[in-house]
Design a protein around this motif. Structure first.
Motif, PDB file in Angstrom:
ATOM      1  N   PHE A 107       0.046  -8.312   0.535  1.00 58.11           N
ATOM      2  CA  PHE A 107       0.508  -6.789   0.886  1.00 58.11           C
ATOM      3  C   PHE A 107       0.845  -6.103  -0.382  1.00 58.11           C
ATOM      4  O   PHE A 107       0.575  -5.044  -0.528  1.00 58.11           O
ATOM      5  N   LEU A 108       1.590  -6.902  -1.199  1.00 59.60           N
ATOM      6  CA  LEU A 108       2.169  -6.090  -2.542  1.00 59.60           C
ATOM      7  C   LEU A 108       0.904  -5.871  -3.282  1.00 59.60           C
ATOM      8  O   LEU A 108       0.956  -4.756  -3.918  1.00 59.60           O
TER       9      LEU A 108
ATOM     10  N   TRP B 186      -2.003  -4.938  -2.239  1.00 59.11           N
ATOM     11  CA  TRP B 186      -2.641  -3.847  -1.716  1.00 59.11           C
ATOM     12  C   TRP B 186      -1.628  -2.597  -2.056  1.00 59.11           C
ATOM     13  O   TRP B 186      -2.434  -1.606  -2.444  1.00 59.11           O
ATOM     14  N   CYS B 187      -0.554  -2.718  -1.889  1.00 63.82           N
ATOM     15  CA  CYS B 187       0.361  -1.236  -2.382  1.00 63.82           C
ATOM     16  C   CYS B 187      -0.087  -1.246  -3.866  1.00 63.82           C
ATOM     17  O   CYS B 187      -0.020   0.004  -4.017  1.00 63.82           O
TER      18      CYS B 187
ATOM     19  N   VAL C 116      -3.456   0.612  -4.026  1.00 65.75           N
ATOM     20  CA  VAL C 116      -3.213   1.874  -3.609  1.00 65.75           C
ATOM     21  C   VAL C 116      -2.519   2.949  -4.466  1.00 65.75           C
ATOM     22  O   VAL C 116      -2.902   3.919  -4.501  1.00 65.75           O
ATOM     23  N   ALA C 117      -1.507   2.408  -4.972  1.00 67.18           N
ATOM     24  CA  ALA C 117      -0.648   3.280  -6.111  1.00 67.18           C
ATOM     25  C   ALA C 117      -1.776   3.513  -7.268  1.00 67.18           C
ATOM     26  O   ALA C 117      -1.639   4.615  -7.696  1.00 67.18           O
TER      27      ALA C 117
ATOM     28  N   PHE D  10      -4.160   9.766  -1.300  1.00 69.05           N
ATOM     29  CA  PHE D  10      -3.848   8.333  -0.606  1.00 69.05           C
ATOM     30  C   PHE D  10      -5.267   7.837  -0.189  1.00 69.05           C
ATOM     31  O   PHE D  10      -6.197   8.288   0.378  1.00 69.05           O
TER      32      PHE D  10
ATOM     33  N   ASN E 137      -6.887   3.761   1.129  1.00 69.87           N
ATOM     34  CA  ASN E 137      -6.704   2.260   1.350  1.00 69.87           C
ATOM     35  C   ASN E 137      -7.735   1.564   0.353  1.00 69.87           C
ATOM     36  O   ASN E 137      -8.962   1.502   0.814  1.00 69.87           O
TER      37      ASN E 137
ATOM     38  N   MET F 222      -3.651  -3.710   5.555  1.00 67.68           N
ATOM     39  CA  MET F 222      -2.935  -3.455   4.259  1.00 67.68           C
ATOM     40  C   MET F 222      -2.756  -4.753   3.586  1.00 67.68           C
ATOM     41  O   MET F 222      -1.417  -5.222   3.456  1.00 67.68           O
TER      42      MET F 222
END
Length: 445
Positions: free
Chosen positions: A17-18, A20-21, A24-25, A34, A36, A43
């Protein structure tokens, strides 16, 4: 730090998940919107989860060695990224990222900048982030945690299936989707079409440079015909299986000869209780073939450097794994200069580099031609016989090693299987098969 299966599963999902973050960032900064960026529809970026779990399990003992920790995490992350990229292109003929525009890149799958980021992420996670995260995970009640993990695994499975279905749609257009649709229930076909369409559009938006396989050329058609006629053509499953078996056998023989000339006596270098097979060599040669096959025409220095780094990382990981799995140390380089915890040393890393060059440039082409001369039906039958025998041999060897370690700790046999193992593989026989192996009580780095 020791981890349970529950801990590793939690860490996999958290770091996926991190990751993926992070993706995305990165995309938001570059494209001002934004997007995905995950491979899956949800996510999660599993490549981050797998890489971080591997780093935590195999690199934790290097936490006080900053340079080696950085190098090890860099190699683990880069190899995971490379294998993921190769797998996606092999299975779907797709590239979801491309580093071709970066300096010091290889095939667009990996580059030095991304490798350095993996190293920095590994240091940050192992030194600071993971201890805090483990403090949180230890507070999670076990049964509710198992329930949440089961739900997450189910979601991941469904998401993976639908994403792979969408990728097959991208690869083969209507043909592949028609084949898949034939095996699905007619009542769910409309729902599948909607979901696949959403995933398809999302993939094209997230990866605008997504490569699609064009119509086959005459050369590609001839290549497909040759694949059907020749046994184990190219870098196929059967070719890798044969290379694994032959590499394990000849690798053990090479080590025996090396010990004879350097130590003055013949020493068993087999990983298994039956036959002369070194799994370290077998897996190493097969893995090197998979990773370096497409780069076999590169410069010699590139092959040597890749073999040195990958071989050293592979030997280190094997050492940690056998210690964790069996409580046994199979080799110790503490007496050799420039060693790292007795697990690897610079001289043997150079040997890995030389071996990679000799294998890819000289031996592989010769062995490949010999394997392809085997009749197709006989070759396939022998492949499965080899693999079945080795699977049985590995299982018996694992049990024998486990009991060898338990006996050293004074654990008595419980049950018929343990008693049979003690009778069939007593300490004297195990010491002949594994003369350089030491239990953790005997070994002190």
């Amino acid at each position: 730090m020791e981890y349970t299966c529950f801990d590793l599963a939690c860490l996999f999902f958290v770091y996926s998940f991190l990751g993926w973050c992070l993706e995305v960032a990165y995309a938001a900064v570059g494209r001002k919107e934004f997007v995905n960026r995950g491979f899956l529809n949800g996510m999660l970026c599993p490549v981050y989860g797998l890489s971080m779990v591997f780093m935590l399990v195999f690199m934790d003992s290097l936490r006080e060695e900053w340079f080696y920790l950085f190098l090890g995490c860099m190699i683990v992350g880069t190899v995971t990224e490379l294998l993921t990229g190769l797998l996606l292109e092999k299975a779907f003929h797709l590239k979801l990222w491309d580093y071709s525009g970066h300096r010091f890149q290889a095939g667009g799958y990996i580059c030095l900048t991304a490798a350095a980021i993996w190293g920095a992420l590994g240091i940050f996670v192992i030194k600071w982030a993971n201890p805090m995260l483990m403090g949180v995970i230890k507070q999670i009640p076990y049964l509710p945690g198992i329930a949440v993990l089961a739900v997450l695994c189910l979601i991941l499975t469904v998401d993976s299936f639908m994403t792979v279905t969408a990728l097959l749609h991208i690869k083969n257009q209507s043909h592949a989707m028609a084949e898949i649709a034939e095996g699905l229930n007619q009542a769910s076909h409309s729902l599948q079409t909607v979901i696949v369409g959403l995933v398809d559009r999302r993939m094209n938006r997230a990866f605008p440079g997504l490569e699609k396989k064009e119509a086959e050329t005459e050369e590609e058609r001839q290549e497909l015909i040759r694949q059907k006629e020749v046994f184990a053509y190219g870098c196929s499953f059967h070719k890798i299986a044969w290379i694994f078996v032959l590499g394990a056998f000849f690798g053990a023989l090479v080590e025996m000869v090396f010990c004879r000339f350097t130590m003055g006596w013949w020493m068993s270098r087999s990983s298994l209780v039956y036959g002369t097979f070194s799994l370290v060599w077998g897996i190493g040669v097969a893995g090197a073939t998979v990773v370096l096959y497409r780069y076999r025409n590169q410069e010699d220095s590139h092959i040597f450097l890749a073999g040195t780094l990958l071989g050293g990382a592979y030997e280190y990981i094997c050492s940690v794994f056998t210690e964790l799995a069996f409580g046994t140390v199979f080799w110790d380089y503490s007496g050799i200069p420039f060693n790292l915890g007795g697990r690897i040393n610079l001289l043997y890393c150079f040997f890995w580099g030389i071996a990679a060059w000799v294998w890819i440039k000289k031996l592989y082409p010769l062995m490949s031609r010999c394997i392809e001369k085997v009749p197709k039906r006989i070759g396939k039958m022998l492949t499965y016989l080899f693999l079945l025998f080795l699977a049985w041999d590995i299982g018996i060897s694992a049990l024998a090693l486990a009991r060898y370690g338990e006996r050293a700790r004074g654990v008595s046999a419980e049950g018929g299987l343990a008693g049979w193992i003690d009778q069939e593989f007593p300490d004297g026989r195990m010491e002949k098969i594994y003369p350089s192996a030491k239990t953790m009580d005997e070994w002190r780095p």
